[in-house]
Enzyme design. Structure first.
Site, short mmCIF file in Angstrom:
data_model
loop_
_atom_site.label_atom_id
_atom_site.label_comp_id
_atom_site.label_asym_id
_atom_site.label_seq_id
_atom_site.Cartn_x
_atom_site.Cartn_y
_atom_site.Cartn_z
N ASP A 287 -51.79 122.16 7.26
CA ASP A 287 -52.65 123.07 6.51
C ASP A 287 -52.70 124.44 7.18
OD1 ASP A 287 -54.73 124.16 5.01
OD2 ASP A 287 -55.84 122.27 4.96
N HIS B 55 -54.55 127.16 5.69
CA HIS B 55 -55.67 127.97 5.17
C HIS B 55 -56.55 128.39 6.33
CE1 HIS B 55 -54.39 125.76 1.56
NE2 HIS B 55 -54.77 126.86 0.93
C1 B12 Z 1 -56.07 131.66 -0.21
C2 B12 Z 1 -55.50 130.31 -0.59
C3 B12 Z 1 -54.22 129.99 -0.16
C4 B12 Z 1 -53.40 130.91 0.72
C5 B12 Z 1 -53.85 130.69 2.18
C6 B12 Z 1 -53.71 131.91 3.03
C7 B12 Z 1 -54.22 131.60 4.41
N1 B12 Z 1 -53.34 131.66 5.37
O1 B12 Z 1 -55.36 131.29 4.60
C8 B12 Z 1 -51.97 130.38 0.44
C9 B12 Z 1 -51.41 131.12 -0.75
C10 B12 Z 1 -50.97 130.48 1.61
C11 B12 Z 1 -52.24 128.96 0.02
C12 B12 Z 1 -51.33 127.94 0.08
C13 B12 Z 1 -51.55 126.71 -0.42
N2 B12 Z 1 -52.65 126.29 -1.09
CO1 B12 Z 1 -54.23 127.29 -1.24
N3 B12 Z 1 -55.80 128.21 -1.67
C14 B12 Z 1 -56.25 129.40 -1.35
C15 B12 Z 1 -57.63 129.63 -2.04
C16 B12 Z 1 -57.37 130.51 -3.27
C17 B12 Z 1 -58.72 130.28 -1.22
C18 B12 Z 1 -58.94 129.62 0.16
C19 B12 Z 1 -59.89 130.48 0.95
O2 B12 Z 1 -59.48 131.17 1.89
N4 B12 Z 1 -61.17 130.46 0.61
C20 B12 Z 1 -62.23 131.16 1.32
C21 B12 Z 1 -62.85 130.22 2.37
C22 B12 Z 1 -63.96 130.93 3.13
O3 B12 Z 1 -63.39 129.12 1.69
P1 B12 Z 1 -62.88 127.62 1.89
O4 B12 Z 1 -61.51 127.62 2.42
O5 B12 Z 1 -63.16 126.87 0.70
O6 B12 Z 1 -63.87 127.16 3.07
C23 B12 Z 1 -65.26 127.04 2.84
C24 B12 Z 1 -65.70 125.62 2.71
O7 B12 Z 1 -64.65 124.76 2.29
C25 B12 Z 1 -66.24 125.27 4.03
N5 B12 Z 1 -65.48 124.49 4.98
C26 B12 Z 1 -64.19 124.50 5.30
N6 B12 Z 1 -63.95 123.67 6.31
C27 B12 Z 1 -65.11 123.11 6.66
C28 B12 Z 1 -65.45 122.21 7.65
C29 B12 Z 1 -66.77 121.80 7.78
C30 B12 Z 1 -67.14 120.82 8.81
C31 B12 Z 1 -67.76 122.33 6.91
C32 B12 Z 1 -69.16 121.93 7.06
C33 B12 Z 1 -67.41 123.24 5.94
C34 B12 Z 1 -66.10 123.64 5.81
O8 B12 Z 1 -66.54 126.46 4.69
C35 B12 Z 1 -65.94 127.59 4.07
C36 B12 Z 1 -67.04 128.60 3.80
O9 B12 Z 1 -68.07 128.02 3.05
C37 B12 Z 1 -58.04 128.17 -2.43
C38 B12 Z 1 -58.85 128.04 -3.72
C39 B12 Z 1 -60.30 128.38 -3.51
N7 B12 Z 1 -60.77 129.27 -4.31
O10 B12 Z 1 -60.92 127.81 -2.59
C40 B12 Z 1 -56.68 127.48 -2.57
C41 B12 Z 1 -56.57 126.01 -2.29
C42 B12 Z 1 -57.35 125.65 -1.03
N8 B12 Z 1 -55.13 125.85 -2.03
C43 B12 Z 1 -54.66 124.73 -2.52
C44 B12 Z 1 -53.31 124.33 -2.40
C45 B12 Z 1 -52.93 123.05 -3.13
C46 B12 Z 1 -52.40 125.08 -1.70
C47 B12 Z 1 -50.92 124.76 -1.53
C48 B12 Z 1 -50.56 123.30 -1.31
C49 B12 Z 1 -50.24 125.33 -2.75
C50 B12 Z 1 -48.79 124.98 -2.92
N9 B12 Z 1 -48.55 124.09 -3.86
O11 B12 Z 1 -47.96 125.51 -2.21
C51 B12 Z 1 -50.53 125.62 -0.32
C52 B12 Z 1 -50.69 124.84 0.98
C53 B12 Z 1 -50.15 125.54 2.14
C54 B12 Z 1 -50.47 124.78 3.39
N10 B12 Z 1 -49.45 124.38 4.16
O12 B12 Z 1 -51.60 124.51 3.70
C55 B12 Z 1 -55.71 123.93 -3.22
C56 B12 Z 1 -56.16 122.67 -2.47
C57 B12 Z 1 -56.39 121.60 -3.48
C58 B12 Z 1 -56.94 120.33 -2.99
N11 B12 Z 1 -57.40 120.17 -1.76
O13 B12 Z 1 -56.99 119.47 -3.79
C59 B12 Z 1 -56.83 125.00 -3.47
C60 B12 Z 1 -58.26 124.46 -3.47
C61 B12 Z 1 -56.50 125.68 -4.82
C62 B12 Z 1 -56.70 124.70 -6.00
N12 B12 Z 1 -57.84 124.73 -6.63
O14 B12 Z 1 -55.79 123.98 -6.31
N13 B12 Z 1 -53.52 128.85 -0.45
#
Ligand code: B12
Lengths: 137, 412
Positions: free
Chosen positions: A11, A13
Site C-alpha cells: 500500500d 497511500h
Molecule cells: C489519493 C488516492 C490514491 C493515490 C495515492 C497517492 C499517495 N501516494 O498517497 C493513488 C492514485 C496512487 C492511488 C492508488 C491506488 N488506489 Co487509491 N485512493 C486515493 C483516494 C482518492 C484518496 C486517499 C487519501 O489520500 N485520502 C485522504 C486521507 C487523509 O484519508 P484516508 O486515506 O481515508 O485516511 C483517513 C482514514 O482512513 C483514517 N485512517 C487511516 N488509517 C488509519 C489508521 C487508524 C488506526 C485510524 C484510527 C484511522 C486511520 O485516517 C485518515 C484521516 O481521517 C482514495 C479514495 C478516498 N476518497 O478515500 C482512493 C482509494 C484509497 N484507493 C483505492 C485503490 C483501490 C487504489 C488502487 C489499488 C487503484 C488501482 N487499481 O491501481 C491503487 C493502489 C496503489 C497501492 N499500491 O496502494 C481504493 C481502496 C478501495 C478499498 N480499500 O476497497 C480507494 C478507497 C478508492 C475507491 N473508492 O475505490 N490511490
C-alpha cells in the site's frame, strides 16, 4: 509513550500516514513512522528495537485482510510482544463492508482496537481510553 | 596461463605501477600494458609461487610501485547476534559486507538457545540491538552462549542503556556507538572503521600475506574493498548504465556489488554501491557445495536441458564442465538475489540495466553464453523478456582501476 506506525503491505497511500504521525506527536507520543509499504515483520521488529508500547497499522487499498490473517502466526514467533497494544484502521476490506462483521474478525487476529473507515481523531480517542482502562496513562 | 598484450608495449618507466591481486584460485599481475593470470600452486607459499612464475616481472619494479590486494585469506569469520532481522541483524550484516568481510553468520537473540555453538574460532562477534532509549535487550542467555564460544574480538554496537550491563558481563568487549539511530536508521561509520581495520590487521597477520611485504612498500588491501571503491568510476572504462549488478564469481565465494537504486530497503547509507557475498558458491574450492545447491534448485534440470547437457556433467573434468558450472553459478546467484528466494536482500532485477562480470569467469564464458543464462533466468523465474546489457571485464579493468584509485589515495 512509544508508537510504531506505518502502512502495511504494498500500500502506498501516504496522506493518512503523515496525518497519523502528526496527530500522534501532537498528543504527546514518541512516533516511529515506518511509512508506506511496510511488511508485518518490519512492524514487529520495529516494536522490538524501540521497545514501543503501541503498534498502529494503517491500510487503505484493500490488502488489510490478507495481512490481518498473517498476524497470529507471525506474532507467535516473537517472545517480547505480549504486552503490546495493537491497533489497525483505514479501509479494512475491499469496498465498504460492515463494521459489525469486520471488528470481531480483526479482534480475532489479535488487534485490540479496530477502526474501519473511522475518522482518525475518533480512533485516537479510543486509544486514550484503552490506555486509561489499562492504567497505562 | 593467459596473457593479453596490448600493441604499444611501452618502455620501463620508473613511475609505472605493478598491480597484483591474490585470489583463492588465481593470481593476477598487471602493468600499464599487460595483464597475466596464473593458477595458484597450493604447494608453495604465495610469495614463492609469485616469484617462481613472475620473478622477472616483479624485479623490474621498485617496491614503492608495487600494489597488492588479496582475497585469498578467506576473510574474517564474523558472528552477529542481534534482536531482529529487519534492523539490527540486517544493518550489522550490511556494514560487515561493506567492510570487506566474507564470512558471516547471524543469530536472532531471542532464539539464541536453539543455535549450536560453532566449534571454530570466530574472529569477531558483533552484538547489536535496540535504539538508545530501549534497555534490557539482552539477558543471561547471551553471556552463557558467549562462555561456550571461542572468539578473538567482541564488539557491542547496541543501545547505550545496555552498555553498563554488557561491560560487566563480557570481558574485553569493545563498545562503539549504536548502529541504529533514534529514527531506526543505520549509522555505519564507527563499526565500519573498526571492522575494516580488523580485516586489515588480519590480512597483514597472515603469514603468507606478510611475506608479500618483501616485495611491496604499500599497504596490502582486501580485494572486495578495492573493487567497491572503483564502482563509482566504472563508466570511465565501460559503457555501463546504472543501475547495474557486478558479479565476481570466484573459486571459493561469489561477490556481488550492486547499485543502491536496486533495493527499496530500510537501509539508507552513504554508499552508492553495496556488497553481498555468497560463501560456498564458487567453481573450484566450493565446487561441491555449488553442485549441491544446484541439485536443490527446481529449475536446474530445465537449465541443463536448455544447455543440452545432463547432470553427468557434474562428474566430468573438462572445459565444457567448467563452463556449465559457471553458467550454473550465474543462475543460482540470480535466483538468490531475486524475489524467488528470499535472501538477505532482494534486488529489483527488472530495473537492472547492465550486468558486469569480472573474475575468472570472463576467461571461460563468452558474452553470448552469459546472456543465454541471464535471459533464461528472466524468462523462467521472472516471466519477463527484460534484457539487460552484459559487460565482460575480461581485462580486469575494474580491479586495475580500483588498485589505481587506492594507490592514488595512498600517495596523497
Ligand atoms: C489519493 C488516492 C490514491 C493515490 C495515492 C497517492 C499517495 N501516494 O498517497 C493513488 C492514485 C496512487 C492511488 C492508488 C491506488 N488506489 Co487509491 N485512493 C486515493 C483516494 C482518492 C484518496 C486517499 C487519501 O489520500 N485520502 C485522504 C486521507 C487523509 O484519508 P484516508 O486515506 O481515508 O485516511 C483517513 C482514514 O482512513 C483514517 N485512517 C487511516 N488509517 C488509519 C489508521 C487508524 C488506526 C485510524 C484510527 C484511522 C486511520 O485516517 C485518515 C484521516 O481521517 C482514495 C479514495 C478516498 N476518497 O478515500 C482512493 C482509494 C484509497 N484507493 C483505492 C485503490 C483501490 C487504489 C488502487 C489499488 C487503484 C488501482 N487499481 O491501481 C491503487 C493502489 C496503489 C497501492 N499500491 O496502494 C481504493 C481502496 C478501495 C478499498 N480499500 O476497497 C480507494 C478507497 C478508492 C475507491 N473508492 O475505490 N490511490
Amino acid at each position: 509513550m512509544k508508537v510504531v506506525t506505518g502502512v502495511v503491505g504494498n500500500d502506498i497511500h501516504v496522506v493518512a500516514n503523515r496525518l497519523i504521525d502528526l496527530s500522534l506527536q501532537a498528543r504527546g507520543y514518541e512516533v516511529f513512522n515506518l511509512g508506506v509499504n511496510t511488511y508485518l515483520e518490519e512492524f514487529f521488529d520495529a516494536v522490538v528495537e524501540t521497545g514501543a508500547d503501541i503498534l498502529l497499522i494503517s491500510s487503505l487499498n484493500g490488502e488489510a485482510e490478507g495481512w490481518g490473517r498473517e498476524v497470529p502466526r507471525l506474532k507467535a514467533k516473537y517472545k517480547k510482544l505480549d504486552d503490546i497494544i495493537m491497533m489497525i484502521g483505514g479501509n479494512l476490506v475491499v469496498g465498504t463492508g460492515n463494521a459489525e462483521d469486520i471488528i470481531p474478525r480483526y479482534k480475532g487476529y489479535g488487534f485490540d482496537i479496530v477502526c474501519h473507515q473511522v475518522d482518525l481523531n475518533t480512533g485516537l480517542d479510543s486509544l486514550e481510553e484503552m490506555l486509561k482502562e489499562r492504567n497505562l496513562k | 596461463m593467459s596473457q593479453i598484450n596490448s600493441p604499444d608495449d611501452s618502455s620501463n618507466n620508473s613511475q609505472e605501477k605493478l598491480l597484483i591481486d591474490v585470489g583463492s584460485t588465481y593470481f593476477k599481475l598487471s602493468n600499464k600494458t599487460n595483464i597475466e593470470q596464473h593458477f595458484r600452486d597450493f604447494n608453495k607459499s604465495i610469495l614463492d609461487d609469485l616469484t617462481h612464475k613472475c620473478g622477472q616481472e616483479i624485479e623490474r619494479f621498485d617496491k614503492k610501485n608495487i600494489h597488492i590486494c588479496s582475497s585469498a585469506n578467506g576473510g574474517l569469520s564474523t558472528l552477529i547476534i542481534g534482536v531482529t532481522h529487519s534492523f539490527s541483524l540486517k544493518y550489522a550484516t550490511n556494514i560487515a559486507f561493506n567492510s570487506g568481510i566474507n564470512i558471516i553468520d547471524t543469530i536472532l537473540f531471542q532464539n539464541i538457545e536453539e543455535y549450536s555453538v560453532p566449534s571454530d574460532l570466530i574472529d569477531v562477534v558483533i552484538i547489536v540491538g535496540g535504539i538508545n532509549s530501549n534497555s534490557d535487550n539482552f539477558s543471561e542467555d547471551l553471556y552463557r552462549y558467549l562462555d561456550n564460544l571461542t572468539y578473538s574480538n567482541v564488539v557491542f554496537v547496541g543501545s547505550e542503556l545496555d552498555v553498563p550491563t554488557i561491560k560487566e558481563n563480557i570481558e574485553n568487549v569493545v563498545v562503539l556507538p549504536n548502529i541504529i539511530d533514534d529514527r531506526l536508521h543505520i549509522v555505519e561509520d564507527s563499526l565500519k572503521a573498526y571492522l575494516t581495520n580488523l580485516y586489515q590487521q588480519d590480512i597483514e597477520g597472515k603469514e603468507d600475506i606478510k611475506d608479500l611485504y618483501n616485495i611491496t612498500d604499500n599497504q596490502i588491501f582486501s580485494t572486495p574493498y578495492v573493487v567497491n571503491k572503483t564502482l563509482p568510476f566504472i563508466h570511465t572504462k565501460y559503457a555501463v548504465v546504472n543501475p547495474f549488478v557486478l558479479l565476481d564469481i570466484g573459486g571459493a565465494t561469489t561477490d556481488i556489488h550492486y547499485s543502491k537504486d536496486l533495493v527499496d530497503e530500510n537501509i539508507v547509507t552513504e554508499n552508492e554501491y553495496d556488497r553481498l557475498v555468497f560463501k560456498k558458491l564458487g567453481v573450484y574450492k566450493s565446487k561441491q557445495s555449488l553442485i549441491f545447491a544446484a541439485k536443490n534448485n527446481e529449475f536446474v534440470y530445465e537449465l541443463l536441458m536448455h544447455l543440452k547437457v545432463t547432470e553427468n556433467i557434474f562428474e566430468e573434468q573438462s572445459n565444457k564442465a567448467t563452463k556449465v558450472l559457471m553458467q550454473l553459478a550465474i543462475f543460482l546467484v540470480l535466483c538468490k538475489i531475486s524475489h524467488y528466494k528470499k535472501a538477505y536482500v532482494n534486488l529489483k532485477l527488472l530495473s537492472v540495466n547492465s550486468f558486469v562480470l569480472t573474475g575468472g569467469i570472463t576467461k571461460v564464458l563468452t558474452v553470448e553464453e552469459i546472456e543465454n543464462i541471464i535471459s533464461f533466468f528472466y524468462k523462467k523465474i521472472l516471466n519477463s523478456d527484460h534484457n539487460p546489457a552484459t559487460v565482460l571485464d575480461n581485462n580486469y579493468d575494474i580491479w586495475t582501476l580500483g588498485a589505481e584509485v587506492e594507490g592514488k589515495e595512498l600517495c596523497q
